[in-house]
Design a protein around this motif. Structure first.
Motif, PDB file in Angstrom:
ATOM      1  N   ILE A 205      11.887   5.698  -2.690  1.00  0.00           N
ATOM      2  CA  ILE A 205      11.798   5.468  -1.254  1.00  0.00           C
ATOM      3  C   ILE A 205      11.002   4.206  -0.971  1.00  0.00           C
ATOM      4  N   SER A 206       9.840   4.063  -1.612  1.00  0.00           N
ATOM      5  CA  SER A 206       9.032   2.873  -1.366  1.00  0.00           C
ATOM      6  C   SER A 206       7.997   2.688  -2.452  1.00  0.00           C
ATOM      7  N   TYR A 207       7.614   1.419  -2.640  1.00  0.00           N
ATOM      8  CA  TYR A 207       6.466   1.002  -3.449  1.00  0.00           C
ATOM      9  C   TYR A 207       5.413   0.478  -2.482  1.00  0.00           C
ATOM     10  N   ALA A 208       4.139   0.817  -2.726  1.00  0.00           N
ATOM     11  CA  ALA A 208       3.101   0.390  -1.786  1.00  0.00           C
ATOM     12  C   ALA A 208       1.803   0.107  -2.517  1.00  0.00           C
ATOM     13  N   LEU A 209       1.013  -0.794  -1.908  1.00  0.00           N
ATOM     14  CA  LEU A 209      -0.369  -1.050  -2.315  1.00  0.00           C
ATOM     15  C   LEU A 209      -1.275  -0.484  -1.241  1.00  0.00           C
ATOM     16  N   VAL A 210      -2.197   0.381  -1.663  1.00  0.00           N
ATOM     17  CA  VAL A 210      -3.110   1.052  -0.741  1.00  0.00           C
ATOM     18  C   VAL A 210      -4.536   0.644  -1.120  1.00  0.00           C
ATOM     19  N   ASP A 211      -5.342   0.257  -0.100  1.00  0.00           N
ATOM     20  CA  ASP A 211      -6.704  -0.180  -0.438  1.00  0.00           C
ATOM     21  C   ASP A 211      -7.590   1.025  -0.718  1.00  0.00           C
ATOM     22  N   ALA A 212      -8.847   0.753  -1.046  1.00  0.00           N
ATOM     23  CA  ALA A 212      -9.757   1.813  -1.476  1.00  0.00           C
ATOM     24  C   ALA A 212     -10.047   2.813  -0.372  1.00  0.00           C
ATOM     25  N   ASP A 213      -9.749   2.461   0.892  1.00  0.00           N
ATOM     26  CA  ASP A 213      -9.992   3.395   2.007  1.00  0.00           C
ATOM     27  C   ASP A 213      -8.751   4.171   2.396  1.00  0.00           C
ATOM     28  N   GLY A 214      -7.656   3.950   1.705  1.00  0.00           N
ATOM     29  CA  GLY A 214      -6.436   4.704   1.985  1.00  0.00           C
ATOM     30  C   GLY A 214      -5.500   4.024   2.952  1.00  0.00           C
ATOM     31  N   ARG A 215      -5.769   2.778   3.353  1.00  0.00           N
ATOM     32  CA  ARG A 215      -4.912   2.070   4.293  1.00  0.00           C
ATOM     33  C   ARG A 215      -3.813   1.344   3.519  1.00  0.00           C
ATOM     34  N   VAL A 216      -2.560   1.477   3.958  1.00  0.00           N
ATOM     35  CA  VAL A 216      -1.424   0.840   3.300  1.00  0.00           C
ATOM     36  C   VAL A 216      -1.415  -0.630   3.680  1.00  0.00           C
ATOM     37  N   LEU A 217      -1.630  -1.501   2.680  1.00  0.00           N
ATOM     38  CA  LEU A 217      -1.650  -2.943   2.923  1.00  0.00           C
ATOM     39  C   LEU A 217      -0.257  -3.552   2.802  1.00  0.00           C
ATOM     40  N   LEU A 218       0.461  -3.147   1.791  1.00  0.00           N
ATOM     41  CA  LEU A 218       1.823  -3.641   1.570  1.00  0.00           C
ATOM     42  C   LEU A 218       2.715  -2.461   1.217  1.00  0.00           C
ATOM     43  N   ASP A 219       3.953  -2.494   1.729  1.00  0.00           N
ATOM     44  CA  ASP A 219       4.893  -1.417   1.449  1.00  0.00           C
ATOM     45  C   ASP A 219       6.302  -1.975   1.588  1.00  0.00           C
ATOM     46  N   THR A 220       7.190  -1.565   0.672  1.00  0.00           N
ATOM     47  CA  THR A 220       8.576  -2.026   0.765  1.00  0.00           C
ATOM     48  C   THR A 220       9.262  -1.457   2.011  1.00  0.00           C
ATOM     49  N   VAL A 221       8.700  -0.409   2.591  1.00  0.00           N
ATOM     50  CA  VAL A 221       9.149   0.095   3.886  1.00  0.00           C
ATOM     51  C   VAL A 221       8.135  -0.376   4.920  1.00  0.00           C
TER      52      VAL A 221
ATOM     53  N   TYR B 105     -12.827  -0.281  -9.039  1.00  0.00           N
ATOM     54  CA  TYR B 105     -11.729   0.342  -8.303  1.00  0.00           C
ATOM     55  C   TYR B 105     -11.398  -0.512  -7.087  1.00  0.00           C
ATOM     56  N   ALA B 106     -10.151  -1.035  -7.028  1.00  0.00           N
ATOM     57  CA  ALA B 106      -9.767  -1.924  -5.938  1.00  0.00           C
ATOM     58  C   ALA B 106      -8.755  -1.284  -5.007  1.00  0.00           C
ATOM     59  N   GLY B 107      -7.992  -0.345  -5.474  1.00  0.00           N
ATOM     60  CA  GLY B 107      -6.987   0.285  -4.627  1.00  0.00           C
ATOM     61  C   GLY B 107      -6.026   1.099  -5.464  1.00  0.00           C
ATOM     62  N   VAL B 108      -4.854   1.403  -4.887  1.00  0.00           N
ATOM     63  CA  VAL B 108      -3.884   2.296  -5.516  1.00  0.00           C
ATOM     64  C   VAL B 108      -2.496   1.670  -5.423  1.00  0.00           C
ATOM     65  N   LEU B 109      -1.746   1.742  -6.542  1.00  0.00           N
ATOM     66  CA  LEU B 109      -0.317   1.433  -6.540  1.00  0.00           C
ATOM     67  C   LEU B 109       0.426   2.769  -6.420  1.00  0.00           C
ATOM     68  N   ARG B 110       1.130   2.952  -5.305  1.00  0.00           N
ATOM     69  CA  ARG B 110       1.769   4.227  -5.002  1.00  0.00           C
ATOM     70  C   ARG B 110       3.288   4.066  -4.955  1.00  0.00           C
ATOM     71  N   VAL B 111       4.005   5.015  -5.629  1.00  0.00           N
ATOM     72  CA  VAL B 111       5.468   5.052  -5.601  1.00  0.00           C
ATOM     73  C   VAL B 111       5.891   6.378  -4.994  1.00  0.00           C
ATOM     74  N   LYS B 112       6.742   6.304  -3.989  1.00  0.00           N
ATOM     75  CA  LYS B 112       7.239   7.513  -3.336  1.00  0.00           C
ATOM     76  C   LYS B 112       8.705   7.704  -3.712  1.00  0.00           C
ATOM     77  N   TYR B 113       8.990   8.830  -4.411  1.00  0.00           N
ATOM     78  CA  TYR B 113      10.356   9.172  -4.838  1.00  0.00           C
ATOM     79  C   TYR B 113      10.911  10.282  -3.939  1.00  0.00           C
ATOM     80  N   LYS B 114      12.210  10.289  -3.791  1.00  0.00           N
ATOM     81  CA  LYS B 114      12.859  11.469  -3.233  1.00  0.00           C
ATOM     82  C   LYS B 114      12.688  12.632  -4.215  1.00  0.00           C
ATOM     83  N   SER B 115      12.429  13.806  -3.695  1.00  0.00           N
ATOM     84  CA  SER B 115      12.280  14.944  -4.603  1.00  0.00           C
ATOM     85  C   SER B 115      13.577  15.259  -5.333  1.00  0.00           C
ATOM     86  N   ALA B 116      14.691  14.715  -4.829  1.00  0.00           N
ATOM     87  CA  ALA B 116      15.973  14.937  -5.502  1.00  0.00           C
ATOM     88  C   ALA B 116      16.014  14.357  -6.902  1.00  0.00           C
TER      89      ALA B 116
END
Length: 769
Positions: A128-144, A195-206
């Motif tokens: 669904i999307s790839y995102a970079l999230v900062d250390a406070d949980g705010r989405v800085l960049l997202d493919t969506v 710790y600078a942030g999080v690389l998050r990937v969101k997949y469809k559960s399918a």
């Protein structure tokens, strides 16, 4: 008084024996002797067969469950490993460590955004999307784009990855009321390991459903359910509408936990559950009893036979089930077969018993003599047939049996020779498999691996042609990669290939994954006549498998018909599997080498960028010691010398005749990157630099490069610490205020003190202004 002799009293058995003829008594005795043990043995065999088939079916179901669990484990492990590597990309850490005011429009932002888009293209169906999230949980960049600036600190993945040293994967959760997703997340660390942030990937559960379906296949009688630690369905091959519903209603604390982690919607728990109590009870003891029967699906009436397997990477459970009626169908068929066998055997025994009873009335002695002669080795002895009645028929049958025995003994030696030849052939094949496995185990180059394999097989087994085909990336053609025969060079030069699923045995095997033998190529419908190999008379093709994928085929051809048998499939398939494993290892080795090279290049570019920035901040980047003091000088090395120094080797400049002093240039190397140069000059124009002098200078240059890098890192850390300290002091003073005016004045004053020569203005207005 005379006494009369009393006659002996006859028992009931004696009376029956007197009323029945000897022939009938013999028949009854033989039937009793033969049928009673037969019925007992048959009954025992039926029970043992039933138990064996049941156990075999249970083992098969358990193996299928383990295979499905392994497929899910492999998918999760590969995704986590990939995410761990991606989280280490310098573009991500460089962007996250930028001050928030410098991020918009920066080069680091552009690079990080482009890299996220590339990564999301790996699986356009399920990601669904790839995102970079900062250390406070705010989405800085997202493919969506709609997700940018959202606060995901409340998502379950954020708290998990923050306290985990490795990437994590979450359970299936609701993204909204209709969409279910699964998150993969990994820490992004700064250059100094913070710790600078999080690389998050969101997949469809399918994606979980897809992995399970690929492992299970298209069987309509099989149902596979994936459960989390609360026994909530995360995937269901037969009933996808039950996903994110629990097996039984959860207790209230578990329900609140499921709602809080978004595994349940905030609606009554009775609407988010099924009511399979037996299934839930059996799951509690699944560790000790991984096989049981219970109702699992509303679409299948009656109980299902269920095997449980536990995933290694997550506390999840695979429930692999089939309807019990289908599951035990083979058992029932075997029972029916055994019953028919007992009935048929009983009839045959009764007939034989009757014949034997008739035969034993007169010619027992004659037949016994003939039998004795035959038992002593005289196979020419025959019973004399004097009558045409039943006894004559029995004598003829006895003679016929003797003839068959004699013929059997004569043919036994020939069969022993044939079996010996088969065993010798299998021994050679097994020895070849061992030799090939030993030779290719240490080879990591793909071309060398394939060439060595075909040559060994062709030389040891003396086949006409041996070829290895690999399927291309589009799964369209099977391309010949290595061959050993008289036509191998021409075939490889012409890039010989066959259409997958259409052309010849190779095309058929790479499509179906099943080995195929053509005993006579002239009569076989699938065999493709190869103009390069006109002498081929028989052919065997075996699939090369990597996990559940067909990556190619091992093709072996002989110039004699009927050169292969069914046993060759089993033996040579072992060789094909060994070769598949070696090919997979070689491919993995090449991938690892490529990844390491990419990381090395990234580190070199990062080092070069940091030193260019550090040098650009200094007025004089070059210094000279003239014998009295150190003075700054301009950097005027010719570009051609700088190009030569990139090799990392010292350079001696000697123009002679007193025009230019003899010079020795030593590059300062850091991670194979030139960050500076040390130059040494000799007053004596006739002086020749010795190897010892060059080695001393080079050792000093290496130590200087490391020291310079440590100094640069220290300066960078000090600047960052000073900035953080200033921010902390300003925040403390502003936070001490209780009135708006005092807070504003403090903010202006502190900012002015920290940022010299800056005019600072604070304006407050209402909504209309």
């Amino acid at each position: 008084m005379s006494q009369t002799r009393s006659e002996p009293r006859l028992t009931i058995i004696d009376r029956i024996n007197n009323a029945i003829s000897l022939q009938t008594r013999l028949v009854l005795s033989l039937l009793f002797i033969a049928l009673v043990p037969l019925i007992a043995v048959s009954t025992r065999n039926i029970n043992q067969t039933q138990q064996a088939l049941t156990n075999g079916a249970e083992i098969s179901l358990r193996a299928s469950a383990l295979q499905t669990a392994n497929s899910l484990d492999t998918f999760i492990e590969e995704t986590l490993i990939s995410l761990q590597i991606e989280a280490q990309f310098s573009d991500f850490s460089a962007y996250l460590t930028l001050p928030s005011s410098e991020r918009p429009g920066s080069v680091e932002q552009s690079k990080a955004r482009d890299l996220l888009k590339q990564l999301s293209g790996k699986d356009t169906v399920n990601i669904i999307s790839y995102a970079l999230v900062d250390a406070d949980g705010r989405v800085l960049l997202d493919t969506v784009k709609e997700n940018i600036q959202k606060n995901e600190s409340g998502e379950s993945y954020f708290s998990q990855v923050r306290f985990s040293e490795k990437p994590i994967v979450t359970d299936v959760t609701y993204s909204d009321k209709t969409t279910t997703v699964i998150h993969f997340a990994g820490k992004v660390l700064s250059a100094d390991g913070e710790y600078a942030g999080v690389l998050r990937v969101k997949y469809k559960s399918a994606i979980l459903q897809s992995v399970i379906t690929e492992s299970v296949g298209t069987s309509s009688n099989t149902s596979v359910v994936l459960l989390d630690q609360l026994n909530i369905r995360m995937a269901d091959t037969q009933n996808p509408g039950l996903i994110l519903k629990s097996i039984v209603p959860l207790d209230f604390p578990s329900y609140l936990l499921a709602v809080d982690t978004k595994r349940f919607l905030d609606i009554p728990r009775e609407e988010q559950t099924t009511n399979y109590i037996d299934f839930d009870v059996a799951l509690e003891t699944a560790v000790e009893k991984p096989f049981f029967r219970a109702e699992i699906s509303p679409n299948t009436p009656g109980d299902d036979s269920i095997a449980i397997a536990f995933l290694k990477t997550q506390p999840w459970i695979i429930a692999y089930s089939r309807p019990t009626s289908i599951f035990l169908a083979d058992v029932q068929r075997q029972i029916n077969t055994n019953i028919l066998f007992v009935i048929g055997t009983s009839i045959i025994v009764a007939i034989i018993a009757t014949l034997i009873a008739r035969a034993l009335t007169n010619p027992i002695i004659a037949l016994a003599k003939v039998s004795n002669l035959i038992s002593q080795g005289d196979f020419n002895a025959r019973a004399q047939v004097k009558t045409t009645d039943e006894i004559g028929s029995l004598a003829s049958a006895f003679n016929s049996m003797t003839d068959q025995l004699q013929s059997t003994l004569q043919g036994l030696e020939q069969r022993i020779q044939e079996r010996t030849a088969d065993l010798q052939k299998n021994t050679v094949q097994l020895e070849t498999i061992a030799d090939v496995a030993r030779e290719i185990a240490i080879i990591r180059n793909m071309d060398t691996l394939l060439n060595v394999s075909v040559n060994l097989i062709q030389e040891r087994l003396k086949y006409y042609h041996v070829g290895i085909f690999l399927v291309d990336e589009r799964n369209e053609y099977a391309v010949l990669q290595a061959a050993s025969s008289i036509a191998a060079e021409k075939m490889l030069e012409n890039k010989y290939k066959l259409k997958v699923g259409q052309t010849g045995q190779v095309g058929n095997v790479t499509k179906t994954g099943q080995a195929y033998i053509a005993l006579d190529v002239g009569k076989d419908a699938i065999h493709f006549e190869n103009p390069y190999l006109p002498e081929t008379r028989s052919e065997i093709t075996l699939p090369l498998r990597s996990h559940s994928l067909i990556i190619g085929a091992l093709d072996i051809q002989a110039n004699i018909p009927n050169a292969f048998g069914e046993r060759d499939i089993q033996t040579l398939q072992i060789l094909a599997d060994q070769l598949s494993a070696a090919i997979e290892n070689a491919q993995l080795a090449q991938q690892v080498e490529g990844t390491l090279g990419e990381l090395t290049r990234s580190n070199r570019l990062q080092t070069q960028s940091a030193w260019q920035s550090a040098i650009g901040q200094r007025e004089y980047p070059a210094y000279e010691y003239n014998g009295l003091q150190v003075v700054s000088i301009p950097n005027d090395l010719p570009p051609e010398l700088l190009k030569l120094l990139e090799s990392g080797k010292p350079i001696v400049i000697d123009q002679g005749e007193g025009k230019v002093k003899n010079s020795l240039l030593i590059p300062l190397m850091l991670l194979n990157q030139v960050i500076g140069v040390i130059g040494l000059e000799q007053e004596d124009p006739n002086h020749t630099w010795t190897n010892e002098e060059i080695a001393v200078a080079q050792a000093a240059a290496n130590r200087a490069a490391l020291t310079l890098e440590n100094a640069r890192l220290l300066e960078e850390s000090q600047r960052r610490a000073a900035r953080e300290q200033a921010i902390g002091q300003i925040s403390a003073k502003i936070g001490a205020g209780t009135e708006i005016e005092m807070i504003l004045k403090t903010a202006i004053r502190e900012l002015g003190a920290q940022i010299g020569g800056t005019q600072i203005t604070v304006e407050i207005g209402n909504e209309n202004e």
